[in-house]
Design a protein around this motif. Sequence first.
Motif, PDB file in Angstrom:
ATOM      1  N   GLN A 266       0.825  -1.205   0.000  1.00  0.00           N
ATOM      2  CA  GLN A 266       0.000   0.000   0.000  1.00  0.00           C
ATOM      3  C   GLN A 266       0.861   1.259   0.000  1.00  0.00           C
ATOM      4  N   VAL A 267       0.687   2.099  -1.024  1.00  0.00           N
ATOM      5  CA  VAL A 267       1.290   3.432  -0.996  1.00  0.00           C
ATOM      6  C   VAL A 267       0.534   4.232   0.063  1.00  0.00           C
ATOM      7  N   PRO A 268       1.228   4.890   1.009  1.00  0.00           N
ATOM      8  CA  PRO A 268       0.519   5.645   2.052  1.00  0.00           C
ATOM      9  C   PRO A 268      -0.478   6.624   1.443  1.00  0.00           C
ATOM     10  N   GLN A 269      -1.696   6.587   1.941  1.00  0.00           N
ATOM     11  CA  GLN A 269      -2.750   7.402   1.359  1.00  0.00           C
ATOM     12  C   GLN A 269      -2.554   8.898   1.604  1.00  0.00           C
ATOM     13  N   ASP A 270      -1.678   9.233   2.562  1.00  0.00           N
ATOM     14  CA  ASP A 270      -1.421  10.653   2.828  1.00  0.00           C
ATOM     15  C   ASP A 270      -0.161  11.147   2.131  1.00  0.00           C
ATOM     16  N   GLY A 271       0.407  10.338   1.243  1.00  0.00           N
ATOM     17  CA  GLY A 271       1.476  10.837   0.400  1.00  0.00           C
ATOM     18  C   GLY A 271       2.743  10.010   0.380  1.00  0.00           C
ATOM     19  N   SER A 272       3.427  10.045  -0.759  1.00  0.00           N
ATOM     20  CA  SER A 272       4.733   9.409  -0.923  1.00  0.00           C
ATOM     21  C   SER A 272       5.463  10.160  -2.033  1.00  0.00           C
ATOM     22  N   ILE A 273       6.612   9.634  -2.461  1.00  0.00           N
ATOM     23  CA  ILE A 273       7.410  10.309  -3.484  1.00  0.00           C
ATOM     24  C   ILE A 273       7.850   9.330  -4.573  1.00  0.00           C
ATOM     25  N   TRP A 274       8.191   9.899  -5.721  1.00  0.00           N
ATOM     26  CA  TRP A 274       8.896   9.143  -6.741  1.00  0.00           C
ATOM     27  C   TRP A 274      10.363   9.155  -6.338  1.00  0.00           C
ATOM     28  N   ALA A 275      10.891   8.013  -5.931  1.00  0.00           N
ATOM     29  CA  ALA A 275      12.272   7.919  -5.453  1.00  0.00           C
ATOM     30  C   ALA A 275      13.122   7.229  -6.525  1.00  0.00           C
ATOM     31  N   PRO A 276      13.965   7.964  -7.226  1.00  0.00           N
ATOM     32  CA  PRO A 276      14.707   7.381  -8.348  1.00  0.00           C
ATOM     33  C   PRO A 276      15.972   6.644  -7.937  1.00  0.00           C
ATOM     34  N   SER A 277      16.223   5.555  -8.624  1.00  0.00           N
ATOM     35  CA  SER A 277      17.509   4.875  -8.567  1.00  0.00           C
ATOM     36  C   SER A 277      18.303   5.264  -9.799  1.00  0.00           C
ATOM     37  N   GLY A 278      19.612   5.044  -9.738  1.00  0.00           N
ATOM     38  CA  GLY A 278      20.447   5.364 -10.879  1.00  0.00           C
ATOM     39  C   GLY A 278      21.486   4.286 -11.117  1.00  0.00           C
ATOM     40  N   LEU A 279      22.083   4.321 -12.289  1.00  0.00           N
ATOM     41  CA  LEU A 279      23.204   3.443 -12.624  1.00  0.00           C
ATOM     42  C   LEU A 279      24.468   4.278 -12.633  1.00  0.00           C
ATOM     43  N   MET A 280      25.488   3.846 -11.880  1.00  0.00           N
ATOM     44  CA  MET A 280      26.810   4.477 -11.993  1.00  0.00           C
ATOM     45  C   MET A 280      27.807   3.416 -12.434  1.00  0.00           C
ATOM     46  N   VAL A 281      28.833   3.856 -13.148  1.00  0.00           N
ATOM     47  CA  VAL A 281      29.858   2.928 -13.616  1.00  0.00           C
ATOM     48  C   VAL A 281      31.221   3.338 -13.070  1.00  0.00           C
ATOM     49  N   ASN A 282      32.096   2.355 -12.973  1.00  0.00           N
ATOM     50  CA  ASN A 282      33.399   2.511 -12.338  1.00  0.00           C
ATOM     51  C   ASN A 282      34.423   3.116 -13.296  1.00  0.00           C
ATOM     52  N   LYS A 283      34.856   4.334 -13.000  1.00  0.00           N
ATOM     53  CA  LYS A 283      35.823   5.033 -13.848  1.00  0.00           C
ATOM     54  C   LYS A 283      37.116   4.249 -14.033  1.00  0.00           C
ATOM     55  N   TYR A 284      37.505   3.503 -13.005  1.00  0.00           N
ATOM     56  CA  TYR A 284      38.806   2.845 -13.025  1.00  0.00           C
ATOM     57  C   TYR A 284      38.807   1.522 -13.789  1.00  0.00           C
ATOM     58  N   ASN A 285      37.613   0.997 -14.073  1.00  0.00           N
ATOM     59  CA  ASN A 285      37.563  -0.280 -14.793  1.00  0.00           C
ATOM     60  C   ASN A 285      37.586  -0.028 -16.295  1.00  0.00           C
ATOM     61  N   THR A 286      38.722   0.469 -16.771  1.00  0.00           N
ATOM     62  CA  THR A 286      38.851   0.819 -18.181  1.00  0.00           C
ATOM     63  C   THR A 286      38.912  -0.416 -19.082  1.00  0.00           C
ATOM     64  N   ALA A 287      39.244  -1.570 -18.500  1.00  0.00           N
ATOM     65  CA  ALA A 287      39.274  -2.800 -19.299  1.00  0.00           C
ATOM     66  C   ALA A 287      37.898  -3.130 -19.851  1.00  0.00           C
ATOM     67  N   LYS A 288      36.862  -2.595 -19.211  1.00  0.00           N
ATOM     68  CA  LYS A 288      35.492  -2.819 -19.674  1.00  0.00           C
ATOM     69  C   LYS A 288      34.818  -1.496 -20.034  1.00  0.00           C
ATOM     70  N   GLY A 289      35.638  -0.515 -20.387  1.00  0.00           N
ATOM     71  CA  GLY A 289      35.125   0.830 -20.645  1.00  0.00           C
ATOM     72  C   GLY A 289      34.096   0.916 -21.750  1.00  0.00           C
ATOM     73  N   ASP A 290      34.326   0.238 -22.863  1.00  0.00           N
ATOM     74  CA  ASP A 290      33.384   0.303 -23.983  1.00  0.00           C
ATOM     75  C   ASP A 290      32.056  -0.366 -23.618  1.00  0.00           C
ATOM     76  N   PHE A 291      32.149  -1.482 -22.920  1.00  0.00           N
ATOM     77  CA  PHE A 291      30.949  -2.165 -22.432  1.00  0.00           C
ATOM     78  C   PHE A 291      30.140  -1.225 -21.543  1.00  0.00           C
ATOM     79  N   LEU A 292      30.819  -0.555 -20.609  1.00  0.00           N
ATOM     80  CA  LEU A 292      30.124   0.277 -19.632  1.00  0.00           C
ATOM     81  C   LEU A 292      29.514   1.522 -20.268  1.00  0.00           C
ATOM     82  N   LYS A 293      30.198   2.118 -21.219  1.00  0.00           N
ATOM     83  CA  LYS A 293      29.626   3.264 -21.932  1.00  0.00           C
ATOM     84  C   LYS A 293      28.315   2.853 -22.621  1.00  0.00           C
ATOM     85  N   ALA A 294      28.370   1.736 -23.328  1.00  0.00           N
ATOM     86  CA  ALA A 294      27.193   1.281 -24.070  1.00  0.00           C
ATOM     87  C   ALA A 294      26.063   0.874 -23.120  1.00  0.00           C
ATOM     88  N   PHE A 295      26.436   0.288 -21.982  1.00  0.00           N
ATOM     89  CA  PHE A 295      25.412  -0.138 -21.029  1.00  0.00           C
ATOM     90  C   PHE A 295      24.727   1.072 -20.405  1.00  0.00           C
TER      91      PHE A 295
END
Length: 365
Positions: A266-295
């Motif tokens: 049940q979403v509380p009837q007196d209010g709630s929020i849109w709480a966003p999640s995000g994707l972050m990628v690891n700057k240091y993992n350059t061995a998979k850099g092209d994969f991560l950019k595309a993902f």
Amino acid sequence: MRTPRAFVAMVAAAGLFGLAGCGGSGGSTNGYDWTKAPDTAKIAEQGKSLPTYGLAPDWANYEGVIKAFCAKYSATCDHKDTDMSSADEIQKFDAEQKNPVGTASDIGLMWGPVAEAKGVVPKYAPPSAGKLKDWQKAKDGGWVATFYGVPAFVVNTDKVKNPPMKWDDLLKPEYKGQVAIKNPTSSGTGQAMLVAAAVAHGGSIDNLAPGFDFFAKLKKSGNLSDAKMSEDTLEKGEAPIQINYDFNGVTQKGELGKKGVHLSVQVPQDGSIWAPSGLMVNKYNTAKGDFLKAFMDFVLSDTAQVEFAKSGAHPVRAVNGDLTVPASAKTNWLPEQQYSVVKEVEYSKINPEDIVQQWEAKVVA
């Protein structure tokens, strides 16, 4: 009394904020150019293995998203995830500068600017980020909003015969020791529940005081449980009322229903929020850099956004009005009328450090 784990989380978070301006100068990207478009010919090779942090296959159907992406580029994507909080993920990326392992993480969006300040995400903005609002993506690149969860009450109705419908219902004496949330000193999920309570009680991203006041009352009433918030404690009735994302509740309802355990979401009837999640990628993992950019680009595609929707989560582009989700992908959504009280706030502008400090001072203490 503060548990040792909560204390460790608080100390870790405090250290993270204290070092936020350091920019991760100890590591190296080995000359890799994060500003260039990905070389798609390299994605299959780079995608043979996919170690992630806090990006579980069953979290908003990341399994479906990853499968669709890897199929597109003929990558095997042996996905192995380690469960972590948003704060832990940033710490881990930073600690692995010289020997990167992790590739990508799901974060509560208020932690995105922390990751940027810490310097663990690359200055790469995928083309699809142009579909987002400014506060839904990194200023310089490295993270993007993906989907929304809505704080809701997930209740074991075999144990609780009169489920709460509004925030203040949680203060009823009949719920003594029954209400659980994740620890807001380290968990993006816990922080989202705090923000939702604040907004429902007249607060805003600039005034979270009503949320702290509410949880202080809940703790003082004896209703806030010390039990860990999990599907196990929900099933056993150790914490039969849990404040969690709607899509998590829907998933748990299906899984526990197979065992004959009955849940309501049940979403509380007196209010709630849109709480966003995000994707972050690891700057240091350059061995998979092209994969991560595309993902990073792929998670905002129509295909990926619909995969997120199948879990019961609301894709960020759908909430922005940029995507129509087919009815076949909405079967796990709660009834539409439950969302009429949900508000959008500029979530990434909230300072998680403020939540950590005030939770300890105003709720725990």
